[in-house]
Design an enzyme around this catalytic site. Structure first.
Site, PDB file in Angstrom:
ATOM      1  N   GLY A  13       0.649  -1.200  -0.027  1.00 48.98           N
ATOM      2  CA  GLY A  13       0.016  -0.195   0.106  1.00 48.98           C
ATOM      3  C   GLY A  13       0.669   1.184  -0.133  1.00 48.98           C
ATOM      4  N   PHE A  14       0.328   2.279   0.876  1.00 49.78           N
ATOM      5  CA  PHE A  14       0.833   3.405   0.986  1.00 49.78           C
ATOM      6  C   PHE A  14       2.415   3.745   1.244  1.00 49.78           C
ATOM      7  CE2 PHE A  14      -3.435   5.429   2.433  1.00 49.78           C
ATOM      8  CZ  PHE A  14      -3.851   5.223   1.202  1.00 49.78           C
ATOM      9  N   ASP A  60       6.810  -5.985  15.034  1.00 48.15           N
ATOM     10  CA  ASP A  60       5.505  -5.645  15.131  1.00 48.15           C
ATOM     11  C   ASP A  60       5.555  -4.450  16.140  1.00 48.15           C
ATOM     12  OD1 ASP A  60       2.745  -5.362  16.025  1.00 48.15           O
ATOM     13  OD2 ASP A  60       2.601  -7.629  16.127  1.00 48.15           O
ATOM     14  N   SER A 140      -6.816   9.795   8.037  1.00 46.85           N
ATOM     15  CA  SER A 140      -7.699   9.465   7.141  1.00 46.85           C
ATOM     16  C   SER A 140      -8.892  10.447   6.993  1.00 46.85           C
ATOM     17  CB  SER A 140      -8.491   8.210   7.666  1.00 46.85           C
ATOM     18  OG  SER A 140      -9.411   7.684   6.880  1.00 46.85           O
ATOM     19  N   TYR A 153     -12.284   2.352  14.505  1.00 49.89           N
ATOM     20  CA  TYR A 153     -11.413   2.847  13.611  1.00 49.89           C
ATOM     21  C   TYR A 153     -11.331   4.252  13.161  1.00 49.89           C
ATOM     22  CZ  TYR A 153      -8.800   3.550   9.340  1.00 49.89           C
ATOM     23  OH  TYR A 153      -8.034   3.994   8.379  1.00 49.89           O
ATOM     24  N   THR A 188      -5.837  -0.400  -2.029  1.00 41.64           N
ATOM     25  CA  THR A 188      -4.452  -1.037  -1.232  1.00 41.64           C
ATOM     26  C   THR A 188      -4.973  -2.398  -0.658  1.00 41.64           C
ATOM     27  OG1 THR A 188      -4.804  -0.093   0.886  1.00 41.64           O
ATOM     28  CG2 THR A 188      -3.392   1.032  -0.677  1.00 41.64           C
TER      29      THR A 188
HETATM   30  P1  NDP Z   1      -2.207  -1.914   3.482  1.00 43.74           P
HETATM   31  O1  NDP Z   1      -2.764  -2.695   4.283  1.00 43.74           O
HETATM   32  O2  NDP Z   1      -1.899  -2.165   2.258  1.00 43.74           O
HETATM   33  O3  NDP Z   1      -0.732  -1.446   4.535  1.00 43.74           O
HETATM   34  C1  NDP Z   1      -0.760  -1.471   5.739  1.00 43.74           C
HETATM   35  C2  NDP Z   1       0.719  -1.483   6.284  1.00 43.74           C
HETATM   36  O4  NDP Z   1       0.530  -1.520   7.900  1.00 43.74           O
HETATM   37  C3  NDP Z   1       1.404  -2.829   5.943  1.00 43.74           C
HETATM   38  O5  NDP Z   1       2.616  -2.618   5.466  1.00 43.74           O
HETATM   39  C4  NDP Z   1       1.356  -3.664   7.290  1.00 43.74           C
HETATM   40  O6  NDP Z   1       2.660  -4.579   7.207  1.00 43.74           O
HETATM   41  C5  NDP Z   1       1.702  -2.562   8.269  1.00 43.74           C
HETATM   42  N1  NDP Z   1       1.179  -2.914   9.613  1.00 43.74           N
HETATM   43  C6  NDP Z   1      -0.025  -3.263  10.079  1.00 43.74           C
HETATM   44  N2  NDP Z   1      -0.153  -3.815  11.128  1.00 43.74           N
HETATM   45  C7  NDP Z   1       1.089  -3.568  11.575  1.00 43.74           C
HETATM   46  C8  NDP Z   1       1.971  -4.122  12.869  1.00 43.74           C
HETATM   47  N3  NDP Z   1       1.165  -4.581  13.846  1.00 43.74           N
HETATM   48  N4  NDP Z   1       3.186  -3.943  12.903  1.00 43.74           N
HETATM   49  C9  NDP Z   1       3.833  -3.351  11.799  1.00 43.74           C
HETATM   50  N5  NDP Z   1       3.383  -3.039  10.844  1.00 43.74           N
HETATM   51  C10 NDP Z   1       1.973  -3.107  10.548  1.00 43.74           C
HETATM   52  O7  NDP Z   1      -2.881  -0.450   3.892  1.00 43.74           O
HETATM   53  P2  NDP Z   1      -2.774   1.149   3.483  1.00 43.74           P
HETATM   54  O8  NDP Z   1      -1.587   1.028   2.607  1.00 43.74           O
HETATM   55  O9  NDP Z   1      -3.873   1.481   2.677  1.00 43.74           O
HETATM   56  O10 NDP Z   1      -2.576   1.631   4.888  1.00 43.74           O
HETATM   57  C11 NDP Z   1      -1.615   2.346   5.336  1.00 43.74           C
HETATM   58  C12 NDP Z   1      -2.187   3.534   6.394  1.00 43.74           C
HETATM   59  O11 NDP Z   1      -3.164   4.191   5.688  1.00 43.74           O
HETATM   60  C13 NDP Z   1      -2.786   2.931   7.361  1.00 43.74           C
HETATM   61  O12 NDP Z   1      -2.717   3.769   8.613  1.00 43.74           O
HETATM   62  C14 NDP Z   1      -4.476   2.995   7.166  1.00 43.74           C
HETATM   63  O13 NDP Z   1      -5.186   3.274   8.166  1.00 43.74           O
HETATM   64  C15 NDP Z   1      -4.332   4.281   6.248  1.00 43.74           C
HETATM   65  N6  NDP Z   1      -5.274   4.703   5.365  1.00 43.74           N
HETATM   66  C16 NDP Z   1      -5.631   3.895   4.351  1.00 43.74           C
HETATM   67  C17 NDP Z   1      -6.665   4.267   3.421  1.00 43.74           C
HETATM   68  C18 NDP Z   1      -7.362   3.354   2.311  1.00 43.74           C
HETATM   69  O14 NDP Z   1      -8.213   3.575   2.073  1.00 43.74           O
HETATM   70  N7  NDP Z   1      -6.363   2.352   2.020  1.00 43.74           N
HETATM   71  C19 NDP Z   1      -7.322   5.685   3.672  1.00 43.74           C
HETATM   72  C20 NDP Z   1      -6.886   6.286   4.479  1.00 43.74           C
HETATM   73  C21 NDP Z   1      -5.979   6.108   5.379  1.00 43.74           C
HETATM   74  P3  NDP Z   1       2.733  -6.025   7.858  1.00 43.74           P
HETATM   75  O15 NDP Z   1       1.337  -6.575   7.812  1.00 43.74           O
HETATM   76  O16 NDP Z   1       3.740  -6.728   6.985  1.00 43.74           O
HETATM   77  O17 NDP Z   1       3.230  -5.871   9.160  1.00 43.74           O
HETATM   78  C1  8X3 Z   2      -9.618   4.344   5.253  1.00 41.54           C
HETATM   79  C2  8X3 Z   2     -10.722   5.297   4.562  1.00 41.54           C
HETATM   80  O1  8X3 Z   2     -13.051   5.198   4.493  1.00 41.54           O
HETATM   81  O2  8X3 Z   2     -12.085   3.160   4.219  1.00 41.54           O
HETATM   82  O3  8X3 Z   2      -9.116   5.287   6.178  1.00 41.54           O
HETATM   83  O4  8X3 Z   2     -12.307   4.298   6.288  1.00 41.54           O
HETATM   84  S1  8X3 Z   2     -12.180   4.353   4.778  1.00 41.54           S
END
Ligand code: NDP
Ligand code: 8X3
Length: 259
Positions: A13-14, A60, A140, A153, A188
């Site tokens: 993802g991001f 983690d 977000s 969340y 993502t």
């Molecule tokens: P993804 O699920 O694609 O990526 C999430 C990342 O967070 C992964 O690399 C994962 O790595 C890591 N992660 C999760 N839990 C843990 C943990 N316990 N320890 C270490 N690493 C962790 O999602 P996104 O890229 O979309 O999300 C990234 C951020 O953006 C988040 O904070 C999400 O809330 C936020 N966000 C996302 C939106 C969306 O619509 N996609 C919109 C707004 C905000 P691994 O599993 O390998 O540990």
């Molecule tokens: C992620 C955006 O709208 O799926 O933070 O919660 S939403």
């Protein structure tokens, strides 16, 4: 001078897109996540393609001791941290408050709020000593307006928004920029994680809206990071064209197109 960025949650993802964007621009990249194979794969890809140094930190973020050890290890390998992107996070489940799974609640609070705090607590003193740095907190649209069944969340992301504001005040004297990035719906692995591996349901979230891509967020972080030294974007909300808030969105097909 070669610059260094630390990105939490860069296995997808991001985070992965941000790592790639900054590698393209010559940064030393420090990436974290629990999935070691993905960290190693990304390291190989970025080092081969962009000839930059990539350091992987496999832990983690919910585990305070693991966070402390990882940043201690990192300090032995690099002399400074110019940018921290607090990105690691998740949504788990989508239920009305009386039906919520309390393990999901713990997971979101421990990752999105406490994990972000643990990392910041270790990195902010390094930036303070440098008297420079830039912290990005990935919030977000859910940090701004709560939506049905998003309860915990949304609460974690409201907390990120509050911490973003608080950090900027606390670190103001040290030349440290603090920027909140608040994306709307982006395709993502986020919804796959939220719906516990149900890829069909996850796809359905984005099927008709032409959502943001991870690269859009990477471009936004890059923009904020490359403004003149005296300019700090405090807070930035970014959605796709079919979304207005975390509550209002339309289908791409229903958008009025120019003649
Ligand atoms: P993804 O699920 O694609 O990526 C999430 C990342 O967070 C992964 O690399 C994962 O790595 C890591 N992660 C999760 N839990 C843990 C943990 N316990 N320890 C270490 N690493 C962790 O999602 P996104 O890229 O979309 O999300 C990234 C951020 O953006 C988040 O904070 C999400 O809330 C936020 N966000 C996302 C939106 C969306 O619509 N996609 C919109 C707004 C905000 P691994 O599993 O390998 O540990
Ligand atoms: C992620 C955006 O709208 O799926 O933070 O919660 S939403």
């Amino acid at each position: 001078m070669n610059k260094t960025i630390l990105i939490t949650g860069a296995t997808s993802g991001f985070g992965k897109a941000i790592a790639t964007k900054f590698a393209q621009n010559g940064y030393t990249i420090c990436i974290t996540g629990r999935r070691e194979d993905r960290l190693e794969e990304l390291k190989k890809e970025l080092e081969t393609t962009y000839k930059v140094k990539v350091i992987t930190l496999n832990f983690d973020i919910r585990n305070k001791q693991e966070v402390i050890s990882a940043i201690d290890d990192l300090k032995k390998q690099i002399s400074r941290i110019d940018i921290l992107v607090n990105n690691a996070g998740l949504a788990a489940g989508l239920s009305s408050i009386e039906d919520g799974d309390t393990d999901d609640w713990d997971n979101m609070i421990d990752t999105n709020v406490k994990g972000l705090l643990y990392i910041t607590r270790q990195v902010a003193p390094i930036m303070k000593q440098q008297a420079s740095g830039h912290i990005f907190n990935i919030g977000s649209t859910a940090a701004k307006i709560v939506y049905k069944n998003g309860n915990v969340y949304c609460a974690t992301k409201f907390a990120v928004d509050a911490l973003n504001q608080a950090m900027r005040i606390d670190l103001l004297s040290y030349g440290i920029k603090v920027t909140g990035i608040h994306p709307g719906m982006a395709e993502t692995e986020f919804s796959i994680v939220r719906f516990k591996g149900d890829e069909e349901r996850a796809k359905g979230v984005y099927a008709e809206i032409n959502p943001l891509k991870a690269e859009d967020i990477a471009d936004t972080v890059w923009y904020c990071a490359t403004l003149p030294p005296h300019v700090c974007i405090n807070d930035l909300t970014i959605t796709c064209l079919t979304q207005a808030t975390s509550f209002y969105s339309i289908k791409e097909a229903d958008r009025v197109k120019p003649e």
